[in-house]
Design an enzyme around this catalytic site. Sequence first.
Site, PDB file in Angstrom:
ATOM      1  N   TYR A  14      21.957 -31.779 -42.864  1.00  0.00           N
ATOM      2  CA  TYR A  14      23.247 -32.006 -42.210  1.00  0.00           C
ATOM      3  C   TYR A  14      23.876 -33.321 -42.678  1.00  0.00           C
ATOM      4  O   TYR A  14      25.024 -33.366 -43.117  1.00  0.00           O
ATOM      5  CB  TYR A  14      23.073 -32.008 -40.693  1.00  0.00           C
ATOM      6  N   LYS A  53      27.299 -33.994 -44.989  1.00  0.00           N
ATOM      7  CA  LYS A  53      28.421 -34.794 -44.499  1.00  0.00           C
ATOM      8  C   LYS A  53      28.736 -35.953 -45.451  1.00  0.00           C
ATOM      9  O   LYS A  53      29.906 -36.268 -45.713  1.00  0.00           O
ATOM     10  CB  LYS A  53      28.117 -35.325 -43.094  1.00  0.00           C
TER      11      LYS A  53
END
Length: 371
Positions: free
Chosen positions: A162, A166
Amino acid sequence: MLLKSKQYPERPRVLITGGAGFLGRDIIRQLHERHPLWYVCCLDLHAPNHAQSSLIDQTYEVDVRDRDAVFTALASCKPDLVIHSAALVPNGAARYSTKDSDWQRVKAVNYNGTVNVLEAALAASCKAFIYTSSIAAITDDLTQEYHYIDETLPTGRATLHYGRSKALAEAFVLDSSHATAGLKVCVLRPAPIIGPEDTQVISLIHDLIAKGETEFIIGDGDNLSDWLYISNAALAHCLAAENVLSSATAAGDVFFITNQQPVYFWDLLAAIWAELGHYPKRRTKIPVEVALVWAWLMELWGWVSGREVGIGRGSVRDAAAVRYVSCEKAEKILGYRPLIDGLGLRDGVRRTCDGYKKQLAARATTGLSNL
């Protein structure tokens, strides 16, 4: 109420990706309250609920991974501003996965989807772009502690899927070629968000009750972490939107957004369990090294049995991690300060748990009706 002290386009067209989701819904609600004359479009994989529909001028049911569909939607909307909040947040064991297949799945939404949306915005002559990143773009590195860090710390540290996705998307959004093309970009990095309609954070913490895992503290229990109540997350997006459509002093910049109330991680869990009516009889501290051995054995058992295990080395390190940040830059440039009137973190936890109880009651009612 329309803010008249700043100069905006007469009726700016704003498109929110992920607009039917947890964060997107509150961004749209607050935008409508602050600027009822603004033209608001929602782009999401799913249609918004009935209550939200009255706040939206145009809806596009589009998957951000579908490049052609994204370009078609933005060409139709012709937004002055895009707020790109759509994202895939891995949950449970997937949060700590090291599988390439899981990485490709997360990257397809969080990076490739961002590329699609931003390039479609450029093609539609959009003027401004706000990207919803995450504090995880820095702190998804479970080997380090992060004590009151600010935005000067470079990305490239995150190892979990994750946070990696990002950080990768941030680098793309902030590429200088986009500013050269006339697009004013801004990146927000919210802390983990809680609120009455949360379907991820509270459910994971609630599940620990049934698993009998609430009597343990991994480490010394003194690890501070940042959180963010949903209304404050939406407020930061509204302030960023107002900035890039007027003075644009936030253009090309990155901002951490939190409730500005770092708390001990294990105290927060205890507060949530108390709101859900559970009070651990004891709290036994387990050294991180011991917990890691236990987690490794659980992972081995999961590999042998072919079953997903709830505790792994990633979740152990996560539970003992220190991560809290400075929001001074957001205060100075965006004018961000968490909402008052009872929206501190303590009250935010109560409201979040009240909402979760309603979700549980609704599921129980649905289950009974299907019998």
